[in-house]
Write a protein that holds these residues in place. Sequence first.
Motif, short mmCIF file in Angstrom:
data_model
loop_
_atom_site.label_atom_id
_atom_site.label_comp_id
_atom_site.label_asym_id
_atom_site.label_seq_id
_atom_site.Cartn_x
_atom_site.Cartn_y
_atom_site.Cartn_z
N LEU A 68 14.08 -11.13 5.01
CA LEU A 68 14.60 -10.54 3.86
C LEU A 68 13.86 -10.60 2.74
O LEU A 68 13.69 -9.63 1.62
N ALA A 69 13.51 -11.61 2.39
CA ALA A 69 12.55 -12.09 1.08
C ALA A 69 11.42 -11.21 0.97
O ALA A 69 11.02 -10.73 -0.25
N VAL A 70 10.78 -10.79 2.02
CA VAL A 70 9.72 -10.00 2.09
C VAL A 70 9.92 -8.42 1.58
O VAL A 70 9.62 -7.66 0.75
N HIS A 71 10.93 -7.98 2.21
CA HIS A 71 11.49 -6.59 1.93
C HIS A 71 12.32 -6.15 0.73
O HIS A 71 12.05 -5.17 0.16
N LYS B 126 0.84 -1.20 0.10
CA LYS B 126 -0.10 -0.10 0.16
C LYS B 126 0.89 1.15 0.01
O LYS B 126 1.62 1.41 0.97
N ASN B 127 0.82 2.12 -1.14
CA ASN B 127 1.75 3.25 -1.21
C ASN B 127 3.11 2.82 -0.87
O ASN B 127 3.73 3.66 -0.47
N GLY B 128 3.48 1.66 -1.76
CA GLY B 128 5.08 1.52 -1.58
C GLY B 128 5.14 0.66 -0.59
O GLY B 128 6.66 0.60 -0.21
N VAL B 129 4.60 0.31 0.68
CA VAL B 129 5.04 -0.17 1.82
C VAL B 129 4.28 -1.49 2.14
O VAL B 129 3.12 -1.66 1.92
#
Length: 318
Positions: A84-87, A21-24
């Motif tokens: 890390l895979a999420v971010h 959402k909005n790049g987050v």
Amino acid sequence: MIIFQIIAYGSYSVLVHLCEKNGVITFSSATMNFIIEFMKLLFSLNAFICLEQIHLNKIQFLSWFKQSIFYSIPAILYFINNNLAVHIQIYMDPTSYQILSNFKILTTAILYRLIMKKRLIKQQWFALILLFFGGLTYSLGTYKNSSFISKTMTNSTITMQEMYIHPLGIPMIVIYCTLSGLAGVYIEWILKRYYSESLHLQNIFLYTYGTFLNLISAISMMITTSKTINNLNLFHGFTFYTWLIVITQVLNGLIMSVIIKYSSNIIRLFVISFSLIITAFLSFFIFHINFNIYFFISFVTIICAFSLYYTKSITSNV
């Protein structure tokens, strides 16, 4: 099982992007991974209790504790890598992530040679070099043409017109692939070193550490980001897609443990390589991504490298 794993791997990055959402990323990666590890732990505990003959006593618990220490290392590696895979998803589109994740083949093969003492023939080394330069070409080409403003919001849906890689995404994916290869080879070494041990018990050791590490991280992040006690919510930002990630990754992890113990990491790498097809398909229809020339070059390179690596040369069979 293999088909399900290909779908699970291929859809992972797409589902994470759908949670943006909005790049987050709206949810806590530690919380999500805690739930995944905890659910796998519950399944393993239930299977172990139901299927194994258990004689509980102080000596047995002490023996299990000593055995479990070996599993703390891959648990730490998976803890770092899974978060890390999420971010990483913030810094590249799903297809770029999946393409660059094929570097796991390179890191796993090298670590296989160092840890498992498995020799590679010249054809396999050539395949790894081909894979490396294919990924490097894709990274540099896509990075050079990235505008870093590739996402637009349309009716709460993310649309990515072009493939993109943020500068920070490259070192992150290198770390990710290195840790993934190390964790995969190390856990295979442990599972096969204690081959006669129950897989369910081995999973209990691994998932207990994973659950503990992610729970501490999840609680810490929740306290840090919450302004008041009333705002404490472990499941803040969770959506339907987040729970879909949880379900697929729980099943994927349990299946993979069976494959690694009774087969090898080769199957895992096979799954990772072919999951690119699923990611590309979903990215095209969900995010309307226009694939660049580097994607097609890299795709062909990966297929060629994969074929060379896992197909023994004629001379090696003589």
